[in-house]
Design a protein around this motif. Sequence first.
Motif, short mmCIF file in Angstrom:
data_model
loop_
_atom_site.label_atom_id
_atom_site.label_comp_id
_atom_site.label_asym_id
_atom_site.label_seq_id
_atom_site.Cartn_x
_atom_site.Cartn_y
_atom_site.Cartn_z
N ARG A 168 41.27 -9.79 93.80
CA ARG A 168 42.22 -8.80 94.28
C ARG A 168 43.00 -9.34 95.46
N ALA A 169 42.32 -10.05 96.35
CA ALA A 169 42.99 -10.62 97.53
C ALA A 169 44.01 -11.67 97.11
N LEU A 170 43.67 -12.48 96.10
CA LEU A 170 44.59 -13.49 95.65
C LEU A 170 45.83 -12.86 95.00
N ILE A 171 45.62 -11.82 94.24
CA ILE A 171 46.76 -11.11 93.64
C ILE A 171 47.68 -10.58 94.72
N LEU A 172 47.09 -9.98 95.75
CA LEU A 172 47.88 -9.44 96.85
C LEU A 172 48.66 -10.55 97.53
N ALA B 117 54.33 -13.09 98.13
CA ALA B 117 55.25 -14.21 98.05
C ALA B 117 56.41 -13.93 97.08
N LEU B 118 56.35 -12.81 96.37
CA LEU B 118 57.39 -12.48 95.40
C LEU B 118 58.60 -11.85 96.09
N PRO B 119 59.78 -11.92 95.46
CA PRO B 119 60.97 -11.28 96.02
C PRO B 119 60.77 -9.77 96.13
N THR B 120 61.47 -9.16 97.06
CA THR B 120 61.34 -7.72 97.31
C THR B 120 61.73 -6.92 96.08
N ASN C 90 52.75 -21.87 94.77
CA ASN C 90 52.31 -22.03 96.16
C ASN C 90 50.78 -22.07 96.21
N PRO C 91 50.16 -23.16 95.79
CA PRO C 91 48.69 -23.21 95.72
C PRO C 91 48.00 -23.01 97.06
N GLU C 92 48.73 -23.24 98.16
CA GLU C 92 48.11 -23.02 99.47
C GLU C 92 47.77 -21.55 99.69
N ILE C 93 48.35 -20.66 98.87
CA ILE C 93 48.04 -19.23 98.97
C ILE C 93 46.55 -19.00 98.77
N ALA D 116 51.50 -12.74 89.93
CA ALA D 116 50.62 -13.29 90.96
C ALA D 116 50.22 -14.71 90.62
N LEU D 117 49.90 -14.96 89.33
CA LEU D 117 49.51 -16.29 88.90
C LEU D 117 50.65 -17.28 89.09
N GLU D 118 51.87 -16.84 88.76
CA GLU D 118 53.04 -17.70 88.94
C GLU D 118 53.23 -18.05 90.41
N ALA D 119 53.03 -17.05 91.27
CA ALA D 119 53.19 -17.30 92.70
C ALA D 119 52.15 -18.28 93.20
N ILE D 120 50.93 -18.16 92.69
CA ILE D 120 49.85 -19.06 93.11
C ILE D 120 50.13 -20.48 92.62
#
Length: 239
Positions: free
Chosen positions: A3-7, A12-15, A38-41, A31-35
């Motif tokens: 849940r924290a990773l999804i958040l 990191a997604l556009p508004t 940006n793997p540092e997330i 969320a997966l695409e953002a991760i």
Amino acid sequence: MFRALILSGLLALPTTAMAQDLSPDEVKKLALEAILENPEIVMQAVEILRTRDAQAAEAAAQETLSQGRAALERDPNAPVLGNPDGDVTVVEFFDYNCPYCQRAGEQVNEALGLDDGIRVVMREWPILGEGSVWAARAALASRAQGMYPEFHQALMNARARLGETTVLKIAADVGLDVEQLRTDMDAPEVTSHIETSMQLAQQLGFSGTPSFVVGETLAPGLITSAQLLEMVDELRAAQ
């Protein structure tokens, strides 16, 4: 964690994307695409969770120290070694099958020989298997025969993996009535002591034995007599 990773990914997604009415599957995909981008997330999220866990553990420990002082230091169902009327109380969580506890016991005894104002509250915390539970129950049961200090020391000195056979042999060697001991091991106060130890250790954030409490100081792990005496002197000076 998930849940924290999804958040974190969503942050990191556009508004405009955040404002959309997304289905759960779409949220997971974004969320997966953002991760992936940006793997540092992931590391940031893990660090945030670790910090939160540490803060929660510290808060729980401080609450126990402030609100549960009587349970720690004045539990009538906990054996006391050293000076029962001492001006400084040390609480020790230990397991008879823990080699570090055996070494710590030697250091505690040395400290008691150098400072007659210390009272040590013994919290039997058997976490290393059934043999440890057997030893703890037997030690606590020996109080009914007035022989806890002698039996406790004999168990600590055994330097062997303790279980039913070895515990009962040591009991007989120190002069305990073994059959009476067996009966007393099932006494409610024995079970209550161990359950309380488990609860207090969890609240204080202890993860192993030995672990000590001296005033507001939590000291997990093996300590020397010099370190213990230093903590005692600091607490005495602050009183």
